[in-house]
Design a protein around this motif. Structure first.
Motif, PDB file in Angstrom:
ATOM      1  N   MET A  18       0.853  -1.175   0.000  1.00 31.51           N
ATOM      2  CA  MET A  18       0.000   0.000   0.000  1.00 31.51           C
ATOM      3  C   MET A  18       0.900   1.241   0.000  1.00 31.51           C
ATOM      4  O   MET A  18       1.875   1.291   0.730  1.00 31.51           O
ATOM      5  N   PRO A  19       0.558   2.256  -0.810  1.00 31.21           N
ATOM      6  CA  PRO A  19       1.376   3.480  -0.861  1.00 31.21           C
ATOM      7  C   PRO A  19       1.449   4.169   0.504  1.00 31.21           C
ATOM      8  O   PRO A  19       0.553   4.036   1.337  1.00 31.21           O
ATOM      9  N   ASP A  20       2.526   4.917   0.715  1.00 27.68           N
ATOM     10  CA  ASP A  20       2.724   5.623   1.982  1.00 27.68           C
ATOM     11  C   ASP A  20       1.693   6.725   2.211  1.00 27.68           C
ATOM     12  O   ASP A  20       1.440   7.106   3.346  1.00 27.68           O
ATOM     13  N   ASN A  21       1.092   7.248   1.132  1.00 29.54           N
ATOM     14  CA  ASN A  21       0.152   8.364   1.272  1.00 29.54           C
ATOM     15  C   ASN A  21      -1.296   7.892   1.397  1.00 29.54           C
ATOM     16  O   ASN A  21      -2.219   8.668   1.217  1.00 29.54           O
ATOM     17  N   VAL A  22      -1.481   6.615   1.727  1.00 33.61           N
ATOM     18  CA  VAL A  22      -2.817   6.038   1.868  1.00 33.61           C
ATOM     19  C   VAL A  22      -2.899   5.322   3.200  1.00 33.61           C
ATOM     20  O   VAL A  22      -1.936   4.684   3.631  1.00 33.61           O
ATOM     21  N   LYS A  23      -4.042   5.439   3.861  1.00 28.99           N
ATOM     22  CA  LYS A  23      -4.264   4.731   5.119  1.00 28.99           C
ATOM     23  C   LYS A  23      -5.539   3.919   4.998  1.00 28.99           C
ATOM     24  O   LYS A  23      -6.569   4.425   4.573  1.00 28.99           O
ATOM     25  N   ARG A  24      -5.471   2.667   5.375  1.00 25.07           N
ATOM     26  CA  ARG A  24      -6.636   1.792   5.341  1.00 25.07           C
ATOM     27  C   ARG A  24      -7.460   2.038   6.603  1.00 25.07           C
ATOM     28  O   ARG A  24      -6.938   2.091   7.708  1.00 25.07           O
ATOM     29  N   LEU A  25      -8.762   2.231   6.407  1.00 20.79           N
ATOM     30  CA  LEU A  25      -9.693   2.450   7.508  1.00 20.79           C
ATOM     31  C   LEU A  25     -10.845   1.463   7.409  1.00 20.79           C
ATOM     32  O   LEU A  25     -11.199   1.024   6.315  1.00 20.79           O
ATOM     33  N   ASN A  26     -11.448   1.167   8.521  1.00 21.76           N
ATOM     34  CA  ASN A  26     -12.691   0.399   8.534  1.00 21.76           C
ATOM     35  C   ASN A  26     -13.829   1.387   8.744  1.00 21.76           C
ATOM     36  O   ASN A  26     -13.776   2.204   9.658  1.00 21.76           O
ATOM     37  N   VAL A  27     -14.836   1.295   7.909  1.00 16.55           N
ATOM     38  CA  VAL A  27     -15.984   2.195   7.990  1.00 16.55           C
ATOM     39  C   VAL A  27     -17.245   1.352   8.087  1.00 16.55           C
ATOM     40  O   VAL A  27     -17.403   0.379   7.345  1.00 16.55           O
ATOM     41  N   THR A  28     -18.132   1.720   8.981  1.00 13.90           N
ATOM     42  CA  THR A  28     -19.403   1.022   9.132  1.00 13.90           C
ATOM     43  C   THR A  28     -20.496   1.867   8.503  1.00 13.90           C
ATOM     44  O   THR A  28     -20.630   3.048   8.827  1.00 13.90           O
ATOM     45  N   LEU A  29     -21.251   1.281   7.586  1.00 14.57           N
ATOM     46  CA  LEU A  29     -22.333   1.976   6.893  1.00 14.57           C
ATOM     47  C   LEU A  29     -23.627   1.193   7.051  1.00 14.57           C
ATOM     48  O   LEU A  29     -23.595  -0.040   7.102  1.00 14.57           O
ATOM     49  N   PRO A  30     -24.748   1.894   7.061  1.00  9.99           N
ATOM     50  CA  PRO A  30     -26.039   1.193   7.049  1.00  9.99           C
ATOM     51  C   PRO A  30     -26.174   0.360   5.768  1.00  9.99           C
ATOM     52  O   PRO A  30     -25.689   0.759   4.704  1.00  9.99           O
ATOM     53  N   MET A  31     -26.823  -0.774   5.869  1.00 13.88           N
ATOM     54  CA  MET A  31     -26.982  -1.679   4.724  1.00 13.88           C
ATOM     55  C   MET A  31     -27.640  -0.989   3.539  1.00 13.88           C
ATOM     56  O   MET A  31     -27.290  -1.254   2.393  1.00 13.88           O
ATOM     57  N   GLU A  32     -28.574  -0.084   3.808  1.00 11.50           N
ATOM     58  CA  GLU A  32     -29.272   0.624   2.726  1.00 11.50           C
ATOM     59  C   GLU A  32     -28.276   1.455   1.915  1.00 11.50           C
ATOM     60  O   GLU A  32     -28.350   1.493   0.689  1.00 11.50           O
ATOM     61  N   GLN A  33     -27.329   2.096   2.590  1.00 14.83           N
ATOM     62  CA  GLN A  33     -26.318   2.883   1.878  1.00 14.83           C
ATOM     63  C   GLN A  33     -25.382   1.972   1.086  1.00 14.83           C
ATOM     64  O   GLN A  33     -25.021   2.294  -0.050  1.00 14.83           O
ATOM     65  N   VAL A  34     -25.014   0.845   1.655  1.00 12.44           N
ATOM     66  CA  VAL A  34     -24.152  -0.105   0.959  1.00 12.44           C
ATOM     67  C   VAL A  34     -24.836  -0.581  -0.320  1.00 12.44           C
ATOM     68  O   VAL A  34     -24.217  -0.635  -1.389  1.00 12.44           O
ATOM     69  N   ALA A  35     -26.124  -0.888  -0.221  1.00  9.18           N
ATOM     70  CA  ALA A  35     -26.872  -1.338  -1.403  1.00  9.18           C
ATOM     71  C   ALA A  35     -26.921  -0.252  -2.468  1.00  9.18           C
ATOM     72  O   ALA A  35     -26.752  -0.540  -3.668  1.00  9.18           O
ATOM     73  N   ARG A  36     -27.129   0.985  -2.063  1.00  7.92           N
ATOM     74  CA  ARG A  36     -27.172   2.090  -3.020  1.00  7.92           C
ATOM     75  C   ARG A  36     -25.817   2.289  -3.690  1.00  7.92           C
ATOM     76  O   ARG A  36     -25.735   2.540  -4.901  1.00  7.92           O
ATOM     77  N   ILE A  37     -24.734   2.173  -2.922  1.00 11.16           N
ATOM     78  CA  ILE A  37     -23.389   2.316  -3.488  1.00 11.16           C
ATOM     79  C   ILE A  37     -23.129   1.183  -4.486  1.00 11.16           C
ATOM     80  O   ILE A  37     -22.633   1.419  -5.590  1.00 11.16           O
ATOM     81  N   LYS A  38     -23.466  -0.040  -4.094  1.00  6.70           N
ATOM     82  CA  LYS A  38     -23.261  -1.179  -4.999  1.00  6.70           C
ATOM     83  C   LYS A  38     -24.052  -1.000  -6.285  1.00  6.70           C
ATOM     84  O   LYS A  38     -23.570  -1.338  -7.374  1.00  6.70           O
ATOM     85  N   ASN A  39     -25.254  -0.456  -6.183  1.00  6.06           N
ATOM     86  CA  ASN A  39     -26.071  -0.190  -7.364  1.00  6.06           C
ATOM     87  C   ASN A  39     -25.367   0.797  -8.294  1.00  6.06           C
ATOM     88  O   ASN A  39     -25.322   0.601  -9.514  1.00  6.06           O
ATOM     89  N   LEU A  40     -24.810   1.853  -7.723  1.00 11.94           N
ATOM     90  CA  LEU A  40     -24.058   2.821  -8.532  1.00 11.94           C
ATOM     91  C   LEU A  40     -22.813   2.187  -9.139  1.00 11.94           C
ATOM     92  O   LEU A  40     -22.486   2.436 -10.303  1.00 11.94           O
ATOM     93  N   MET A  41     -22.131   1.364  -8.366  1.00 11.55           N
ATOM     94  CA  MET A  41     -20.933   0.688  -8.870  1.00 11.55           C
ATOM     95  C   MET A  41     -21.293  -0.217 -10.047  1.00 11.55           C
ATOM     96  O   MET A  41     -20.566  -0.254 -11.042  1.00 11.55           O
ATOM     97  N   ASP A  42     -22.410  -0.934  -9.928  1.00  9.81           N
ATOM     98  CA  ASP A  42     -22.839  -1.826 -11.010  1.00  9.81           C
ATOM     99  C   ASP A  42     -23.215  -1.042 -12.264  1.00  9.81           C
ATOM    100  O   ASP A  42     -22.959  -1.486 -13.380  1.00  9.81           O
ATOM    101  N   SER A  43     -23.826   0.138 -12.065  1.00  2.93           N
ATOM    102  CA  SER A  43     -24.283   0.912 -13.216  1.00  2.93           C
ATOM    103  C   SER A  43     -23.165   1.731 -13.867  1.00  2.93           C
ATOM    104  O   SER A  43     -23.288   2.137 -15.021  1.00  2.93           O
ATOM    105  N   ASP A  44     -22.083   1.985 -13.135  1.00  4.88           N
ATOM    106  CA  ASP A  44     -20.981   2.788 -13.689  1.00  4.88           C
ATOM    107  C   ASP A  44     -19.649   2.290 -13.141  1.00  4.88           C
ATOM    108  O   ASP A  44     -18.960   2.993 -12.403  1.00  4.88           O
TER     109      ASP A  44
END
Length: 96
Positions: A1-27
């Motif tokens: 992993m590059p030095d200028n990037v930090k890995r984080l864990n983020v917790t999101l509501p399932m509804e937001q995850v589904a909406r993001i996945k929908n956008l990812m699938d469409s674009d």
């Protein structure tokens, strides 16, 4: 992993995850990963917060402390800008 990037864990509501996945699938070219989407979302939020801070600084310089009406106007302006960006994204997705 590059030095200028930090890995984080983020917790999101399932509804937001589904909406993001929908956008990812469409674009997938624009959103190749969940990280790419979250990075863009955080960047947008940071830009909004920085613009909000700058506007408050200007208001303070011009006329003292912003009133509650000033703050409400700023929030409405930011909300309108966010809606316009969402509408533009939806329009681009439909056009694709």
């Amino acid at each position: 992993m590059p030095d200028n990037v930090k890995r984080l864990n983020v917790t999101l509501p399932m509804e937001q995850v589904a909406r993001i996945k929908n956008l990812m699938d469409s674009d997938p070219a624009h959103y190749p990963s969940m990280s790419a989407f979250v990075t863009e979302a955080v960047d947008n939020q940071l830009s909004n917060a920085e613009a909000h801070r700058m506007l408050l600084d200007v208001l303070h310089e011009l006329g003292g402390e912003p009133t509650s009406e000033d703050r409400q106007w700023v929030q409405q302006a930011i909300h309108a800008a966010e809606l316009a960006a969402q509408n533009q994204l939806s329009h681009e997705q439909r056009a694709a």
